[in-house]
Enzyme design. Sequence first.
Site, PDB file in Angstrom:
ATOM      1  CD  GLU A  70     -10.842 -11.424  -1.572  1.00 46.43           C
ATOM      2  OE1 GLU A  70     -11.701 -12.050  -0.941  1.00 46.43           O
ATOM      3  OE2 GLU A  70     -11.123 -10.630  -2.489  1.00 46.43           O
TER       4      GLU A  70
ATOM      5  CG  ASN B  43      -5.934 -10.483  -6.363  1.00 42.16           C
ATOM      6  OD1 ASN B  43      -5.379  -9.419  -6.639  1.00 42.16           O
ATOM      7  ND2 ASN B  43      -7.241 -10.666  -6.487  1.00 42.16           N
TER       8      ASN B  43
ATOM      9  CG  HIS C 224     -12.243  -3.709  -4.594  1.00 42.73           C
ATOM     10  ND1 HIS C 224     -12.950  -3.603  -5.765  1.00 42.73           N
ATOM     11  CD2 HIS C 224     -11.756  -4.973  -4.563  1.00 42.73           C
ATOM     12  CE1 HIS C 224     -12.928  -4.751  -6.417  1.00 42.73           C
ATOM     13  NE2 HIS C 224     -12.195  -5.605  -5.705  1.00 42.73           N
TER      14      HIS C 224
ATOM     15  CD  GLU D 166     -10.349  -8.264  -7.420  1.00 39.71           C
ATOM     16  OE1 GLU D 166     -11.284  -7.853  -6.694  1.00 39.71           O
ATOM     17  OE2 GLU D 166      -9.888  -9.411  -7.337  1.00 39.71           O
TER      18      GLU D 166
ATOM     19  CG  ASP E  73     -14.219  -1.077  -7.574  1.00 37.93           C
ATOM     20  OD1 ASP E  73     -13.553  -1.035  -6.521  1.00 37.93           O
ATOM     21  OD2 ASP E  73     -15.076  -1.958  -7.798  1.00 37.93           O
TER      22      ASP E  73
HETATM   23  O1  9MR Z   1     -17.500  -8.502  -8.706  1.00 38.84           O
HETATM   24  C1  9MR Z   1     -17.754  -9.790  -8.183  1.00 38.84           C
HETATM   25  C2  9MR Z   1     -19.231  -9.952  -7.902  1.00 38.84           C
HETATM   26  O2  9MR Z   1     -19.976  -9.934  -9.109  1.00 38.84           O
HETATM   27  C3  9MR Z   1     -19.466 -11.227  -7.130  1.00 38.84           C
HETATM   28  O3  9MR Z   1     -20.832 -11.293  -6.734  1.00 38.84           O
HETATM   29  C4  9MR Z   1     -18.563 -11.270  -5.926  1.00 38.84           C
HETATM   30  C5  9MR Z   1     -18.741 -12.535  -5.147  1.00 38.84           C
HETATM   31  O4  9MR Z   1     -18.004 -12.546  -3.958  1.00 38.84           O
HETATM   32  O5  9MR Z   1     -17.223 -11.161  -6.332  1.00 38.84           O
HETATM   33  C6  9MR Z   1     -16.944  -9.955  -6.924  1.00 38.84           C
HETATM   34  O6  9MR Z   1     -15.598  -9.850  -7.244  1.00 38.84           O
HETATM   35  C7  9MR Z   1     -14.699  -9.934  -6.141  1.00 38.84           C
HETATM   36  C8  9MR Z   1     -13.432 -10.581  -6.625  1.00 38.84           C
HETATM   37  O7  9MR Z   1     -13.723 -11.806  -7.232  1.00 38.84           O
HETATM   38  C9  9MR Z   1     -12.434 -10.735  -5.533  1.00 38.84           C
HETATM   39  N1  9MR Z   1     -12.159  -9.490  -4.869  1.00 38.84           N
HETATM   40  C10 9MR Z   1     -13.323  -8.757  -4.438  1.00 38.84           C
HETATM   41  C11 9MR Z   1     -14.311  -8.566  -5.582  1.00 38.84           C
HETATM   42  C12 9MR Z   1     -15.480  -7.745  -5.129  1.00 38.84           C
HETATM   43  O8  9MR Z   1     -16.212  -8.406  -4.147  1.00 38.84           O
END
Ligand code: 9MR
Length: 665
Positions: free
Chosen positions: A168, A209, A245, A274, A276
């Site tokens: 990101e 990513n 997402h 990722e 969803d």
């Molecule tokens: O799913 C993850 C969640 O449990 C955490 O609290 C969060 C913290 O920022 O991160 C989420 O996963 C993220 C991923 O690591 C990077 N891309 C976005 C995802 C959703 O926020």
Amino acid sequence: MTPPRVSVHRARRRITSLAVLALVSAFLPVLSATPASAATPLRTLAAAKGKFIGFAGATSPLANEAAYRTIAQTEFNQITAENAMKWDATEPSDNSWNYSGADQIVNFAVANNQIVHGHTLVWHSQTPSWVQSLGATAMRTAMQDHITTLVGRYASNTAVQSWDVVNEVFDENGGFRSSFWYNTLGQSFIADAFRYARAADPDARLCINDYNVEGINAKSTAMYNLVQSLRAQNVPVDCVGFQAHLATQYGFPSDLQQNMARFAALGVQVRITELDIRIQTPRTAAKDTTQAQYYTNVVNACLAVTACAGITIWGFTDKYSWVPDTFPSEGFALPYDNNYAVKPAYTAINTALGGSPNNDTQAPTTPSNLASSGVTSSSVNLSWTASTDNVGVSGYDILRAPGTSGGTFAQVGTSTTASFGDTGLTASTAYRYQVRARDAAGNTSAVSNTVTVTTSGGTGDTQAPTAPTSLAAAGTTSSSTNLSWTASTDNVGVTGYDILRAPGTSGGTFAQVGTSTTTSFSNTGLTANTAYRYQVRARDAAGNVSAVSNTVTVTTTGGGTGGGCSVTATVQTQWTGGYVIQPVTVTNTGTSAITSWTVTFTLPSGHALVGQWNGVITTSGGTGTAKNAAYNGNLAPGQSTTFGFQISRPNGDSSTASGFTCTTP
Ligand code: 9MR
């Protein structure tokens, strides 16, 4: 411009998400959910397409919920740690390391023959404040240390195959995100991170990513330009991850396939990292349908792009989804509901991967060209053209009716190949045969053409073969033994031998366990540390049977206090010049734990080991010897582990390694 689909800045605590989810669930209309049991697992379907299908694994349910574990291991062949490999989890303070969650994920993956994508090394989120407050030189050093240590820890673990090196790094307009990384180090931190990662594990696939880069837009084009420019400078960027997402209210990025294809043309692997697809609450059947269509679209896009290695779903059950944490009136983004029942999204993914979930009703095609050959006075060989089926043909039923007409067809045998030998027939007698195919869901095809066979008149011969003699057993392992004997003789010729087996050293009944047309037979699938008795008898062409041979008693090795093991090996794929044996499954067949195992196998001439995982394999002459790796020697009774390897072989040679035998010291 694409509306923002996701905000990743907010990481609320799990308690908040569950509270919101519970509230939402209380008003959820009852939607039908179908158990997944009838479906071919996603991992089987994906593997057949050459793709992985994975999930983001959360450590707590993985440790505590059997239902979660069962789906995790049955349906998926890839795992990304949802949080356990992030900086705040692994190095919460400088040079103080915690690998418990990361190891838990990796160990689960190894135990279930899954690959792991490491997530994520350099990110602006979930990075401890001690890193964020460093000056430029110290921050670069901290980044190098973190990457070197974490990637280095798993570099020799062949399950861990790839890493998100930077995550990101762009803002929504295609500029660099104004993160502490960028603000302190400038964009050079990106190239540095990739170089440190390559140095730490030269074999790992290294990814960049991001989210909102699924379609062609300013952000994805900035990413495209960066990847192109980094690769032009020999910065080791191997792969691009599209988080995906998605949300039904924003529409589907219809140029996803086109976008992945343009990245692929840069020479990188692409993957959905990722996935969803959230909906706005309340959940309705109509929204489920739209969501399912989006899942279908994503799978189809990945299938259509050769460089797309696979898809990781960000979790699999709505029970543990990050979405309600961040978007309080949105959720239900995943293919399983809160109770682990499959949703239309699951059916969509399974179907798009080529499956036929929810009670497959499609019958196999009808076997054709049924023909007979080798008709004797007591036997006939049947063969036919194989059937095909959407979920695979699992076998054939062989049906027989008496005479040339009339009578009833009754099943006389089954076959997993497209041939069958029927024995015990009466001389000078007519029989009719048909075959039909079955699939894994139990559907049967129509019956094949009918073939009529009349056994030969025989010779009037009533003379039985001499009894086989000198029956002996050799090479007995914990699960197999090799029998050999002195041939019988017969006035019209011996056609074969029946192999009979009784349990234990006395008592019980001898039952036929196989046949052989030579004077040897290998009996497999035995239980460790168990006694068996064997006899053989000969048959002639007229159907006369000899007396039985001497009895030989065999006790398999292993079991008891020493433990024992068995091994099965599968040729996963092969091509001109090589093949992969995967999985080789080692099982503790004993009654006590074992701490190590050794598998030996035979390599045909010219076959050479070119790769291996989850074991330590050496070759010498035509023998391969695989010993357990440091982490998979300990097996409780009944427990299995797997390893695999790749072999090169001469062009034109289609043979593969064979004779797999497992021993424990
Ligand atoms: O799913 C993850 C969640 O449990 C955490 O609290 C969060 C913290 O920022 O991160 C989420 O996963 C993220 C991923 O690591 C990077 N891309 C976005 C995802 C959703 O926020």
